[in-house]
Write an enzyme that holds these catalytic residues in place. Structure first.
Site, PDB file in Angstrom:
ATOM      1  N   ASP A  26       0.799  -1.280   0.010  1.00 33.38           N
ATOM      2  CA  ASP A  26      -0.033  -0.020   0.176  1.00 33.38           C
ATOM      3  C   ASP A  26       0.945   1.340  -0.094  1.00 33.38           C
ATOM      4  O   ASP A  26       1.324   1.855   1.026  1.00 33.38           O
ATOM      5  CB  ASP A  26      -0.860   0.205   1.248  1.00 33.38           C
ATOM      6  N   ALA A  27       1.192   1.510  -1.333  1.00 33.59           N
ATOM      7  CA  ALA A  27       2.286   2.853  -1.282  1.00 33.59           C
ATOM      8  C   ALA A  27       1.469   3.919  -2.161  1.00 33.59           C
ATOM      9  O   ALA A  27       2.474   5.060  -1.809  1.00 33.59           O
ATOM     10  CB  ALA A  27       3.527   2.309  -2.233  1.00 33.59           C
ATOM     11  N   LYS A  28       0.614   3.748  -2.718  1.00 30.51           N
ATOM     12  CA  LYS A  28       0.025   4.995  -3.383  1.00 30.51           C
ATOM     13  C   LYS A  28       0.929   5.671  -4.418  1.00 30.51           C
ATOM     14  O   LYS A  28       0.893   6.951  -4.287  1.00 30.51           O
ATOM     15  CB  LYS A  28      -0.903   5.698  -2.557  1.00 30.51           C
ATOM     16  N   ARG A  29       1.775   4.614  -5.081  1.00 30.79           N
ATOM     17  CA  ARG A  29       2.762   5.643  -5.868  1.00 30.79           C
ATOM     18  C   ARG A  29       2.181   6.041  -7.157  1.00 30.79           C
ATOM     19  O   ARG A  29       0.910   5.496  -7.465  1.00 30.79           O
ATOM     20  CB  ARG A  29       3.959   4.700  -6.289  1.00 30.79           C
ATOM     21  N   THR A  58      -0.561  -0.372  -4.740  1.00 33.57           N
ATOM     22  CA  THR A  58      -1.549   0.541  -5.064  1.00 33.57           C
ATOM     23  C   THR A  58      -1.131   1.917  -5.656  1.00 33.57           C
ATOM     24  O   THR A  58       0.153   2.274  -5.469  1.00 33.57           O
ATOM     25  CB  THR A  58      -2.235   1.205  -3.415  1.00 33.57           C
TER      26      THR A  58
END
Length: 271
Positions: free
Chosen positions: A94-97, A121
């Protein structure tokens, strides 16, 4: 792991639970602080206790990055432990890159080559060229933010586009599906969005959805299933704090396992 293999895991274990490893050094039981690597010691115990009741784990990178190098070491050890000990578990970073193409290419290389994680993510705000580099890996997944569980999601995601009735999250869903297949791309839809899952499913009927927000955030599993489940389940429902911080004594892992089991038993009724 492709879509069909993921569904087979869900059917075999009768659960679609993802345990979020949002491991905060300030919240773990105090006795673990004596360990050489308290974060990994906590994660390992949680994983061993909850593994029978889930099909995925989702470490949130912020909790590890906040500790600098030591946090990254704990994160890599956690990923390697899951991969070696429970190879059928689906691992989500869950990194939201999401950045310009050459930067996203390096993020993708980090997660998919160096760490061998199954999914990451990604924030779609910068468009196709910021997401495409993550889609170039066979058997790996992009999980694109679409309709999130936080209160601020309404600031942008529910606004309409270009004088039409199409809301921004709907445009994201429609557009992103042209970038990859249902074996490559999932979408984040928060459990707190309730009946809006119907609108998501009208646009993305076959996609898997990663659903955070049950437990501590107050989302309803029954509503998520009612409005969001499809004939391949199509849901990976995450719970973090309600499971991993259910107890702060030396029995923390046992209690976490009990909480995960409760959620899995409820999920089994819907499968």
């Amino acid at each position: 792991m492709n879509r069909e293999q993921l569904f087979e895991q869900i059917k075999a274990k009768k659960t679609f639970l993802c345990v979020g490893l949002d491991t905060d050094i300030k919240k773990i039981p105090e006795h673990l602080l004596k360990e050489e690597d308290p974060i990994f010691a906590f994660n390992k115990a949680i994983i061993d206790a909850t593994e029978p009741y889930c099909i995925a784990y989702k470490p949130n990178l912020a909790f590890y990055e906040s500790l600098g190098v030591e946090g990254w070491i704990a994160f890599e050890k956690t990923v390697n432990y899951i991969r070696e000990t429970y190879p059928n578990q689906f691992i989500i970073a869950d990194a939201k890159r999401g950045d310009i193409g050459n930067t996203s290419m390096l993020y993708a290389r980090s997660f998919f080559e160096h760490l061998d994680i199954d999914a990451v993510t990604v924030a779609p705000y910068m468009g196709e060229d910021s997401v495409k580099p993550f889609l170039g890996y066979e058997g790996k997944w992009v999980i694109c933010l679409a309709l999130t569980s936080n209160k601020g999601s309404h600031d942008f995601q529910l606004t309409t586009c270009n004088g039409t009735d199409e809301r921004l999250f709907e445009k994201v869903l429609r557009t992103a599906q042209t970038w990859g297949t249902t074996d490559q791309m999932m979408f984040v839809v928060g459990a707190t969005q309730g009946q809006l899952f119907e609108d998501v499913r009208r646009i993305a009927p076959d996609s898997f959805l990663l659903v955070p927000g049950i437990g501590a955030q107050g989302g309803s599993l029954a509503e998520v299933v009612k409005y969001g489940m499809n004939d391949k389940c199509g849901l990976i429902v995450n719970s973090s704090r309600a499971i991993i911080y259910a107890d702060k004594t030396e029995n923390f892992a046992t209690v976490a396992g009990q909480e995960a089991k409760k959620v899995a038993e409820e999920m089994a009724q819907y499968l």
